[in-house]
Design an enzyme around this catalytic site. Structure first.
Site, PDB file in Angstrom:
ATOM      1  N   CYS A 172       0.801  -1.227   0.000  1.00 44.44           N
ATOM      2  CA  CYS A 172       0.000   0.000   0.000  1.00 44.44           C
ATOM      3  C   CYS A 172       0.834   1.278   0.000  1.00 44.44           C
ATOM      4  O   CYS A 172       0.281   2.371  -0.143  1.00 44.44           O
ATOM      5  CB  CYS A 172      -0.923   0.001   1.209  1.00 44.44           C
ATOM      6  SG  CYS A 172      -1.808  -1.563   1.424  1.00 44.44           S
ATOM      7  N   HIS A 313      -3.613   8.336   5.008  1.00 47.53           N
ATOM      8  CA  HIS A 313      -3.707   6.966   4.513  1.00 47.53           C
ATOM      9  C   HIS A 313      -5.141   6.483   4.738  1.00 47.53           C
ATOM     10  O   HIS A 313      -5.744   5.882   3.853  1.00 47.53           O
ATOM     11  CB  HIS A 313      -2.699   6.079   5.232  1.00 47.53           C
ATOM     12  CG  HIS A 313      -2.578   4.712   4.649  1.00 47.53           C
ATOM     13  ND1 HIS A 313      -2.204   4.487   3.353  1.00 47.53           N
ATOM     14  CD2 HIS A 313      -2.807   3.487   5.204  1.00 47.53           C
ATOM     15  CE1 HIS A 313      -2.198   3.186   3.112  1.00 47.53           C
ATOM     16  NE2 HIS A 313      -2.557   2.558   4.216  1.00 47.53           N
ATOM     17  N   GLU A 324      -2.788   6.586  12.957  1.00 47.10           N
ATOM     18  CA  GLU A 324      -2.448   7.746  12.123  1.00 47.10           C
ATOM     19  C   GLU A 324      -2.818   9.053  12.823  1.00 47.10           C
ATOM     20  O   GLU A 324      -2.081  10.043  12.743  1.00 47.10           O
ATOM     21  CB  GLU A 324      -3.149   7.656  10.772  1.00 47.10           C
ATOM     22  CG  GLU A 324      -2.733   8.743   9.799  1.00 47.10           C
ATOM     23  CD  GLU A 324      -3.181   8.495   8.377  1.00 47.10           C
ATOM     24  OE1 GLU A 324      -2.651   9.161   7.460  1.00 47.10           O
ATOM     25  OE2 GLU A 324      -4.059   7.627   8.158  1.00 47.10           O
ATOM     26  N   LYS A 345      -9.778   7.339   0.269  1.00 47.26           N
ATOM     27  CA  LYS A 345     -10.227   5.946   0.267  1.00 47.26           C
ATOM     28  C   LYS A 345     -11.703   5.824   0.621  1.00 47.26           C
ATOM     29  O   LYS A 345     -12.343   4.823   0.294  1.00 47.26           O
ATOM     30  CB  LYS A 345      -9.378   5.118   1.236  1.00 47.26           C
ATOM     31  CG  LYS A 345      -7.940   4.919   0.792  1.00 47.26           C
ATOM     32  CD  LYS A 345      -7.183   4.069   1.794  1.00 47.26           C
ATOM     33  CE  LYS A 345      -5.721   3.909   1.375  1.00 47.26           C
ATOM     34  NZ  LYS A 345      -4.968   5.189   1.403  1.00 47.26           N
ATOM     35  N   HIS A 350      -9.453   1.245  -1.369  1.00 46.06           N
ATOM     36  CA  HIS A 350      -7.997   1.209  -1.205  1.00 46.06           C
ATOM     37  C   HIS A 350      -7.356   0.695  -2.484  1.00 46.06           C
ATOM     38  O   HIS A 350      -7.442  -0.481  -2.817  1.00 46.06           O
ATOM     39  CB  HIS A 350      -7.661   0.298  -0.026  1.00 46.06           C
ATOM     40  CG  HIS A 350      -6.255   0.441   0.471  1.00 46.06           C
ATOM     41  ND1 HIS A 350      -5.217   0.910  -0.312  1.00 46.06           N
ATOM     42  CD2 HIS A 350      -5.698   0.168   1.695  1.00 46.06           C
ATOM     43  CE1 HIS A 350      -4.115   0.918   0.388  1.00 46.06           C
ATOM     44  NE2 HIS A 350      -4.381   0.481   1.611  1.00 46.06           N
ATOM     45  N   PHE A 409       1.170  -2.876   4.853  1.00 44.72           N
ATOM     46  CA  PHE A 409       1.473  -4.133   5.516  1.00 44.72           C
ATOM     47  C   PHE A 409       2.997  -4.318   5.520  1.00 44.72           C
ATOM     48  O   PHE A 409       3.687  -3.961   4.573  1.00 44.72           O
ATOM     49  CB  PHE A 409       0.832  -5.297   4.779  1.00 44.72           C
ATOM     50  CG  PHE A 409      -0.615  -5.531   5.121  1.00 44.72           C
ATOM     51  CD1 PHE A 409      -1.314  -4.649   5.920  1.00 44.72           C
ATOM     52  CD2 PHE A 409      -1.279  -6.643   4.632  1.00 44.72           C
ATOM     53  CE1 PHE A 409      -2.653  -4.863   6.241  1.00 44.72           C
ATOM     54  CE2 PHE A 409      -2.616  -6.878   4.943  1.00 44.72           C
ATOM     55  CZ  PHE A 409      -3.297  -5.983   5.747  1.00 44.72           C
TER      56      PHE A 409
END
Length: 431
Positions: A172, A313, A324, A345, A350, A409
């Site tokens: 990502c 994000h 975040e 998003k 995503h 990830f």
């Protein structure tokens, strides 16, 4: 080398294929309007799956978007999106006549190619039903379609890019790392121009099922897909998988001015870090995101109060949004509550390796129109998350600099700073 002595890196073109539109202007318009591109999955029959929705590209025709057959011959679905976005970005950047192809490069983030689960199932069926023990043969074309370097190689051919070539796979954060690496190549003098961004198309039954089994995807609103993705909302319980591509033309500022290109914005700083925490979870204390954000601001020579907007994000998972928020609050201190923070998003899902490219569109649009796109579906604010997440409706406000976040990830983080085409914040008057 001081900030004033370093080569400045600007954006002169951007292209997109996203669940919101099949070009960059349409994608920005949808973001600004708060329109969702999340819909029922059409790439496979998901009727028996726990998750039946995704941010999906619609109405895309690779034959029209990539006219030459030789360029699209071995493209996967995701690479087709990426090459189409590159074609759009190059067209906006303008003619490259008289420029040096050996000073042009490519830096792209994408998912490492692999055999589709359906193909593995076919192999298993063949072995079990016939006793056939020979190697399951695949055509060279099928192998090339899974190669993550084919899409960037086609982009290089179309743009006659014979300089640096970077292909990254950091999930990502892929597009953010690719944009950052392109920024560094230009800044260090290794190139004058780079095609950079990311693409992905993980709306396959293997990926949807895999993320669902991890508990990462929301199972909410199967009959109202546009209501499913809820970053920073108290009801958030997972992200919505998306697909698409965003590719930008990054260029050394003087090189762009010399050939008469229009400067859309400037990449003013970049940094990356690792959490060293867990493979899938974000650290509750903000972890490496704090380091990446601080270092990106330092690289841009900006103070926290020079930034007006953070493109989050913002996945919609409980842990990511909380982590975040903690990180932004730590980095910006009292200024954090004067920032606008929003998540694209919420509208597109995503886009995985292309996610930070979508965030770049949000940043450039905010700077160009002085308008911050919203976080939609934010109807029940989480009392533990106290920042201004621009709920549901875009907001007009002065935007001088934007920080873009991308976390992935594996605990990898990448952040970059985008400023307008004029003087950077803090340079209008002496500090």
């Amino acid at each position: 080398m001081s900030r004033d002595e370093r080569r400045r890196v600007v954006v002169t073109g951007i292209g997109a294929v996203t669940p919101l539109a099949n070009d960059a202007p349409g994608t920005w318009k949808a973001l600004a309007c708060g329109r969702s591109g999340v819909r029922t999955i059409s790439t496979f029959d998901a009727s028996t799956f726990p998750v039946r929705i995704a941010g999906q590209v619609t109405g895309f025709d690779v034959t029209s978007a990539v006219p030459e057959r030789r360029h699209r011959r071995y493209l996967s679905r995701g690479a087709g999106y990426g090459v189409a976005a590159a074609v759009e970005a190059l067209a906006q950047a303008g003619p490259l006549t008289g420029t040096d192809p050996y000073r042009r490069g490519v830096s792209v983030g994408g998912t490492v190619g692999r055999v589709e689960l359906q193909q593995l199932a076919d192999m298993s069926w063949l072995l079990e039903s016939t006793g056939h023990s020979k190697i399951f043969r695949q055509s060279p074309a099928e192998v090339l379609e899974r190669d993550q370097n084919v899409g960037p190689a086609v982009m290089a051919d179309i743009g006659d890019c014979r300089g640096p070539f970077v292909s990254v796979s950091t999930a990502c954060a892929g597009a953010a790392h690719a944009l950052g690496e392109a920024y560094l190549r230009i800044q260090d003098g290794d190139a004058d121009m780079m095609l950079a961004g990311g693409y992905d198309a993980l709306t396959t039954w293997m990926d949807v099922l895999g993320f669902a089994l991890l508990g990462a995807l929301t199972q909410d609103s199967p009959d109202e897909p546009d209501r499913a993705c809820k970053p920073f909302d108290a009801r958030r319980n997972g992200f919505v998988l998306g697909e698409g591509a965003v590719i930008a033309v990054l260029e050394e500022r003087e090189h762009a001015i010399a050939r008469g290109a229009t400067v859309l914005g400037e990449i003013s700083g970049y940094a990356s870090s690792l959490n060293a925490y867990r493979i899938t979870d974000s650290p509750p204390d903000g972890g490496g995101a704090i380091t990446a954000m601080r270092d990106a601001l330092a690289d841009a020579d900006l103070r926290p109060d020079d930034v007006d907007y953070v493109v989050a994000h913002g996945t919609g998972t409980p842990g990511n949004d909380a982590s975040e928020t903690v990180a932004i609050t730590e980095v910006f201190g009292p200024w954090a509550h004067r920032l606008s923070v929003s998540s694209p998003k919420s509208m597109a899902g995503h886009l995985t390796s292309a996610a930070a490219g979508l965030n770049l569109i949000a940043a450039l649009g905010a700077l160009g129109e002085q308008l911050v796109p919203p976080t939609i579906n934010l109807d029940r604010p989480d009392p533990a998350l106290t920042l201004d997440y621009v709920p549901n409706v875009a907001r007009a406000r002065p935007v001088r600099a934007v920080l873009v976040n991308a976390f992935a990830f594996g605990g990898t983080n990448a952040c970059f700073v985008v400023t307008g085409p004029g003087p950077r914040p803090g340079q209008e008057t002496p500090r």
